[in-house]
Design a protein around this motif. Structure first.
Motif, mmCIF file in Angstrom:
data_model
loop_
_atom_site.group_PDB
_atom_site.id
_atom_site.type_symbol
_atom_site.label_atom_id
_atom_site.label_comp_id
_atom_site.label_asym_id
_atom_site.label_seq_id
_atom_site.Cartn_x
_atom_site.Cartn_y
_atom_site.Cartn_z
ATOM 1 N N SER A 96 3.268 6.421 2.038
ATOM 2 C CA SER A 96 2.845 7.726 2.532
ATOM 3 C C SER A 96 1.625 8.196 1.729
ATOM 4 O O SER A 96 0.614 7.499 1.695
ATOM 5 C CB SER A 96 4.007 8.712 2.460
ATOM 6 N N TYR A 97 1.698 9.357 1.033
ATOM 7 C CA TYR A 97 0.565 9.709 0.186
ATOM 8 C C TYR A 97 0.374 8.651 -0.907
ATOM 9 O O TYR A 97 -0.759 8.348 -1.300
ATOM 10 C CB TYR A 97 0.744 11.082 -0.458
ATOM 11 N N GLY A 98 1.463 8.087 -1.399
ATOM 12 C CA GLY A 98 1.346 7.016 -2.380
ATOM 13 C C GLY A 98 0.609 5.811 -1.814
ATOM 14 O O GLY A 98 -0.131 5.125 -2.523
ATOM 15 N N GLY A 99 0.789 5.540 -0.514
ATOM 16 C CA GLY A 99 0.047 4.477 0.142
ATOM 17 C C GLY A 99 -1.422 4.823 0.273
ATOM 18 O O GLY A 99 -2.303 3.964 0.110
ATOM 19 N N TYR A 100 -1.683 6.095 0.598
ATOM 20 C CA TYR A 100 -3.074 6.577 0.613
ATOM 21 C C TYR A 100 -3.702 6.376 -0.767
ATOM 22 O O TYR A 100 -4.821 5.855 -0.893
ATOM 23 C CB TYR A 100 -3.086 8.048 1.001
ATOM 24 N N ALA A 101 -2.979 6.781 -1.802
ATOM 25 C CA ALA A 101 -3.495 6.643 -3.174
ATOM 26 C C ALA A 101 -3.717 5.178 -3.539
ATOM 27 O O ALA A 101 -4.657 4.849 -4.277
ATOM 28 C CB ALA A 101 -2.532 7.296 -4.167
ATOM 29 N N ALA A 102 -2.866 4.287 -3.032
ATOM 30 C CA ALA A 102 -3.023 2.864 -3.332
ATOM 31 C C ALA A 102 -4.340 2.321 -2.785
ATOM 32 O O ALA A 102 -4.842 1.310 -3.282
ATOM 33 C CB ALA A 102 -1.848 2.079 -2.752
#
Length: 643
Positions: free
Chosen positions: A508-514
């Protein structure tokens, strides 16, 4: 209370006759070698378990062949052989509640499609514990999205519950008294003042409503069913300070429990006099973090409160719970102990015991017989001897802000012996959420593969006070990412991480950040794993305009210096020069599958190194067991190749 503190721990083997062990719950723990991706990908054996009001019966959601079924059973010896299994094909069981010892209500949900939009629907089914007399509640021609708003279980009325349903006006519910045996319904409160949420006191009287329109909130209140409604507060959620948030009803009709910021900017709880419009004494607060919730009993008394710093804490005011907590800490030192369910007379409890390296053991506590029985494990396939502890850490971001986080290292490695190991940076989703101390199957899967894992609660994460949370406003694509990258640099400087073997991974946002953290610093990472990632912020905002509270969400993300295009990974493919693994479910209702699909097309045209894995019918949370297993298998292969 001495009889409680002297309770002894009596553990029986798995397979207590009171409980049926279904599907994967009955399999033995793996021995020898690494724990498989399949074992980590298995859904927990129990997702929910609840005692009936008398504690004589129990309902649980159990993993059966990769999906959850409802299991109802009895502690009564005369009924001990009766096991009832209910499955709802095509629907997800979202919650289960006992109305009385004989009857339950079950909330089921599913995903609807409207063009490119995906959104959730829900309905409630009432049934006897033996599966008989099953009916759908609110079955009339009600086209609203959700039929799962239970406002009160009416504990003194065994035949009715209070439900909110937007029958008069979409998204603004009326309150109905619903018969759980027949489905008949009678309106108690008419929709008014754009109220989206209603609260009822312990007696089932609806006495508080929250109205919302665009950026303005309004609280209405009454002392009793015979009194007129009056406005307690009205404010702009962006321009004005929130005066307080409703938390519950006290024993005194005109006094309520509320939360607000204290003198240190932390969320604390107070008693509030609605007639004098003044705050009374502070009843729960903490010097460094927010208090997350109050524990209020049915009579309006305060039993305790909870807060989360680096670890979760419960502070009890009730003498019974204080004694229970003392006894449980003695029996389970250095573990997290949660009271999952209880009988109404508070003589029988379901207890869950957890730790970062203990996914969760379930116990039945009977104060009448003074016994504590272990009856099952939430992850029977995961051997604690192979899992890793979790260590709390902190570091300083480039602008001087202190950031807290967690470091998990492979079993047998500690901070003293961790030298240049391969590392996975794992920022959380949300982004207004946070990581916490405890078991995390992603983390443990990675550590059993020999990787260190660093999680951080970057600015904007909840729980550290409103000031810290507000630092994330407008920083979606800038300082939040800088906090993450600064944590990576900290791990390198400490000597834990091998600078040539660091991958960033998130959902999610963590995937965006990745993805976007690599854009901000293309030299820091050697690979990226992005699950259900936002890749195009402009697309996300276009999608979200169809839903409530879009304006608040838009305000949170908007930045005067950087436009949505500037902070979108899909517009910076030229800077993504590391191998990328994209994974996304086709039925994701939070971040559309098109985000990863479009990103994959761009990466392909740019001839970048990537793999795109589609999870057919997969959702935003890896709720399907086959998707969890597939995801972990792909991650394992990807990291082995690129680290």
């Amino acid at each position: 209370m001495s009889r409680i503190s002297s309770l002894f721990l009596y553990v029986v083997c798995l397979g207590l006759t009171v409980f049926a062990l279904l599907g994967s719950a009955a399999r033995a723990t793996e021995t020898g070698g690494a724990i498989s991706a399949e074992a980590f990908g298995d859904l927990p054996n129990f997702r929910l378990i609840k005692l009936s009001p008398t504690g004589k019966r129990v309902a649980s959601l159990q993993n059966y062949q990769g999906g959850y079924v409802l299991v109802t059973q009895s502690f009564d010896k005369a009924e001990s052989d009766a096991v009832y299994v209910s499955a709802y094909k095509g629907y997800e069981i979202e919650s289960v509640r006992w109305v009385n010892d004989h009857r339950l209500i079950v909330t089921v949900g599913w995903t609807e499609r409207d063009g490119f939009l995906r959104y959730r629907m829900s309905r409630i089914v009432a049934m006897n514990w033996d599966k008989s007399n099953s009916i759908q509640l609110l079955k009339r021609d009600l086209k609203s999205q959700f039929h799962s708003d239970v406002i009160s279980m009416l504990p003194d009325d065994p035949d009715h519950i209070l439900m909110g349903v937007d029958r008069s006006k979409t998204n603004y519910p009326d309150v109905y008294k619903v018969n759980v045996n027949t489905g008949s319904m009678k309106r108690q409160v008419r929709s008014r003042a754009s109220v989206r949420d209603w609260w009822a006191d312990g007696k089932g009287v609806v006495r508080m409503g929250m109205g919302m329109y665009k950026l303005r909130n309004r609280l209405i209140f009454r002392n009793s069913a015979d009194d007129s409604w009056r406005t307690l507060a009205k404010y702009d959620v962006i321009k004005d300070d929130v005066p307080f948030t409703m938390a519950g009803f006290t024993e005194v009709p005109h006094v309520i429990y509320v939360s607000k910021l204290d003198e240190k900017g932390r969320k604390a709880f107070y008693r509030y006099d609605t007639e004098q419009e003044e705050f009374l004494e502070k009843i729960a607060g903490h010097d460094t973090v927010d208090v997350s919730e109050l524990i209020i009993n049915d009579k309006g008394g305060l039993d305790g409160y909870r807060y989360l710093d680096e670890m979760p804490h419960t502070v009890y005011r009730n003498s019974l719970y204080k004694a229970l907590q003392k006894m449980l800490k003695k029996n389970f030192p250095y573990k997290q102990v949660q009271m999952v369910s209880k009988s109404r007379d508070e003589k029988k409890f379901i207890i869950k015991v957890m730790a970062p390296d203990l996914p969760g053991d379930l116990y039945f506590l009977n104060l009448e017989t003074k016994e504590l029985y272990k009856f099952n494990e939430t992850h029977a396939m995961l051997a604690s001897s192979k899992l890793s502890p979790m260590e709390m850490i902190s570091y300083t971001a480039r602008d001087g802000l202190a950031i807290s986080g967690y470091l998990s290292l492979p079993r047998g490695v500690d901070r003293e012996t961790a030298k240049n190991i391969p590392m996975v940076i794992l920022p959380h989703g949300g982004p207004f959420a946070r990581d916490s101390y405890g078991f995390d199957y992603w983390v443990q899967f990675l550590t059993t593969r020999g990787y260190g894992v660093l999680q951080m609660n970057y600015r904007g994460s909840e729980g550290y006070g409103t000031v810290f949370e507000a630092l994330g406003h407008h920083e979606w694509g800038r300082k939040m990412l800088e906090d993450i990258n600064d944590g990576t640099k900290w791990a390198i400087e400490q000597g834990f991480a091998d600078a040539d073997r660091i991958c960033i991974m998130g959902g999610s946002y963590g995937g965006y950040a990745a993805l976007q953290a690599v854009v901000k610093d293309p030299t820091l990472y050697k690979c990226s794993v992005a699950f259900a990632a936002v890749t195009d912020v402009s697309r996300m905002m276009q999608d979200d305009r169809h839903f409530l509270d879009y304006r608040r969400w838009q305000y949170y993300i908007r930045n005067d210096d950087l436009g949505f295009a500037d902070i979108s990974p899909i517009n910076h493919v030229d800077k993504l020069n590391v191998p990328i693994l994209l994974v996304h479910g086709t039925e994701d209702v939070r971040v559309r599958y098109d985000h990863s699909k479009a990103m994959a097309q761009k990466l392909k045209r740019a001839r970048k190194s990537f793999k795109f894995v589609t999870l057919k019918d997969g959702d935003h949370h890896l709720s399907n067991q086959k998707d969890r297993i597939k995801f972990l298998q792909e991650v394992e292969k990807f990291l082995a190749k690129n680290l």
